[in-house]
Design a protein around this motif. Sequence first.
Motif, mmCIF file in Angstrom:
data_model
loop_
_atom_site.group_PDB
_atom_site.id
_atom_site.type_symbol
_atom_site.label_atom_id
_atom_site.label_comp_id
_atom_site.label_asym_id
_atom_site.label_seq_id
_atom_site.Cartn_x
_atom_site.Cartn_y
_atom_site.Cartn_z
ATOM 1 N N ALA A 687 0.847 -1.200 0.000
ATOM 2 C CA ALA A 687 0.000 0.000 0.000
ATOM 3 C C ALA A 687 0.878 1.244 0.000
ATOM 4 O O ALA A 687 1.670 1.453 0.920
ATOM 5 C CB ALA A 687 -0.916 -0.014 1.221
ATOM 6 N N ARG A 688 0.733 2.075 -1.059
ATOM 7 C CA ARG A 688 1.458 3.353 -1.132
ATOM 8 C C ARG A 688 0.540 4.447 -0.581
ATOM 9 O O ARG A 688 -0.587 4.608 -1.036
ATOM 10 C CB ARG A 688 1.865 3.669 -2.568
ATOM 11 N N THR A 689 1.028 5.165 0.421
ATOM 12 C CA THR A 689 0.183 6.131 1.128
ATOM 13 C C THR A 689 -0.028 7.405 0.310
ATOM 14 O O THR A 689 0.834 7.851 -0.444
ATOM 15 C CB THR A 689 0.822 6.501 2.472
ATOM 16 N N ARG A 690 -1.219 7.947 0.482
ATOM 17 C CA ARG A 690 -1.550 9.250 -0.060
ATOM 18 C C ARG A 690 -1.867 10.175 1.109
ATOM 19 O O ARG A 690 -2.119 9.716 2.230
ATOM 20 C CB ARG A 690 -2.756 9.174 -0.995
ATOM 21 N N ALA A 691 -1.906 11.485 0.837
ATOM 22 C CA ALA A 691 -2.206 12.461 1.892
ATOM 23 C C ALA A 691 -3.280 13.425 1.385
ATOM 24 O O ALA A 691 -3.285 13.817 0.210
ATOM 25 C CB ALA A 691 -0.950 13.226 2.291
#
Length: 818
Positions: A687-691
């Motif tokens: 899972a690549r995090t977003r903000a």
Amino acid sequence: MTRSGTTGDDLPPRPEDPAAGAATARATVDPRGIVTGWSEGARRLLGYRSSEVVGRSAAVLLAGEPHAPTVRALEALPRWNGRVTLLHRDGRSLPVNLLAHRRPPDGGDGSGNGNGNGAGGWLLVAALPGPPTSPRDDEALMMWAFAQSPATMALYDTSLRLRLANKDMERVLGLPEEAMRGLRVSEIVADPQGDRTEQLMRRVLETGARQQGQVALCLAGHERESVWALSLDPVRDAGGTVRGVLLSARDTTEEHLARERLVLVNDASVRIGSTLDLARTAEELAEVAVPQLADFVTVDLLPSIEGGEDPRAGVPSSPVKLRRVAARSVLEGCPEAVVPRGVVAVYPDASPAAECLAAGRPLIRKVTAQGMTVWEHEAPERAERVRQYGIHSVLAVPMRARGITLGVAIFSRHRRPEPFTRDDLLLGEEITARAAVCIDNARRYGRERRTSLTLQSSLLPERPPRQAAVEVASRYLPASTQAGVGGDWFDVIPLSGARVALVVGDVVGHGVRASAAMGRLRTAVRTLADVDLPPDELLTHLDDLVIHLSAEADDEDSVSGDTGATCLYAVYDPVSRRCSLARAGHPEPALVTPEGAVEFLDIPAGPPLGLGGLPFEAAELELPEGSVLVLYTDGLVEARDRDVDESLGTLREVLARPAASLEDTCDAVLDALLPDRPADDVALLMARTRALDAAHVATWEVPRDAAAVAETRKNACLQLTAWGLDEAAFVTELVVSELVTNAIRYGAAPIELRLIRDSNLVIEVSDGSSTTPHLRRARTFDEGGRGLLLVAQLTQGWGTRQTYTGKTIWAEQSLSAD
């Protein structure tokens, strides 16, 4: 013999030797030295009649006092022999070679006929002088004995040339002695074994010691190769000089074949069934049988077997249809085979395969001209192969296990000249029965595996749900057929406030039970996640559930054992970029920073699920946007041939490499760590995090004053206008008004309103009270109680989550129409 005290004239001769009484002097003596029996031969030797000797001491028969060493030997040994001097009735001394046997206590003479007084004693035997013989007579007797001996013997001189061969050697070699005299073994038997035998004979001449060996020969007139045990003994003259070599041979073919059969059975028990792969098991049967039992072997199964189905009971319907699963030959490429592997063929009723299946028992068929005529009519191509390769004997064995007919194994011979025998049939039946059980196990396992995979695939998410918090890629690999499908799973669960939960778990065990337990745990995790429990509390509730599942399993099946699992649960908030994680006996997750650095997060391990009574701890960290969380089960990094630290090092190296996408990274990880089918299930979730920045989030502090409600509604509407969401303003005003009013009226400070815009519009009102509101139906004259019902009707969803400082009530509107 006569019993003690009798006065019979003679001991009766033995029934098997009518001349014993006349040719041998025999007497019996009790333990006290008293004569108890006296034969006619004894009378002829010493002149005493039975009445004159029986009942008297044997010492009167000795010329002089008994020899002390002789007396001691008689007392200590079961048998004694030596030369003694006896006293004849006429007074002269008579030297005699005497043989003495100790008699058993039952009074017999050692033959079990019971003669004597029951107290034991001795049987004394001496040969009477016979007519004189000449050396020529002795030599002739020995020659006759050598020639007529049932043993297979031949005599060779020091030049290793044959001098004599007895009748049995002539029979075995198929040659008369005249044809072999003067020839060496290697010239009589034109075989490498003849040279080996000569080497042993030379060693006898050099060392003067017996040599032994074993040879396998194809002798003239014999259908099959025979095995012989050889004994080579030196022949010495009176001075001890070796003058020749005596060769004795014993046919040990049957013993050799019996040992080979035992070795083959043992080999089959070890090699057949090494995997739970049906086709491989059939191939192992063929590999074991060729060339030890047959020159060509085929294994054919009923078509329904490979599908895992149970065939119909009884005899297969005619004509029989079978699928070729395995074939093996002593010839490269298996040219005898007509049916390729994997092809279904029809077998006529006259074929050995159909015959043995119809009879339900193994059978041997000799290839005859009449049979070939039938084959040429019904299966011309097969008949051509039989004729081309000279197949002369066929053994067909039905494959049955647990009352089910699975197929048939056909054993054929064309290089071996001997046909199949009854012993071969029993051997073929033995190894085929073992293979049948293993194939049935593989069939049953394959059916359970397909059921488990179907169940598991229906429980695992086909594609990640829509959410704005992370970009997700995942992989699931079932274990090899040998290990079986396990209970690994992963999940991505959208939470309120644009947050997301990431889950990876592993149920102990394999098979349908593990898959079913996995499904129950996955459902439980989703239910608990919907309550918005923190990770450590969620694992505590999940631990209780596993304990209950284990108790249920014990009640239903006492053999099943405990149910256990490991799990990693993480919650990521894209607004705060905070991630909270807790694990229950699960491997540590990896974190890849936006710069490409890789580290394994030091999360408190926690006990595996199902132990009970132990706490779980959560860890919280802030993740930069673009960080990649890597969650996995132990099957990814644990292997029998590789250390875990080595696997983690490889994982670190692969994750540090730049990749075009998470999908490519997943493939790279599996290629590096699992080039072959894994021994255990593997679940991998990246899972690549977003903000969500200020452009997507708006927050206001709300005073605990009823007058602040109007200002709060105004702020919310202005924010929607800034976002271009004016069409959502009406519902938003109503929801904000209701939630803020309830917080001011029933909650506690501090109060906060937050709007989050991603794919949906989220409205959150937080306050310092932990009291949870409940949806209820207001009665006609109630002044309140309709607010939450209104919120539920106007929004896509709503709910409450507890926080460390109070609670948050949220509602979500869909923006898909916009």
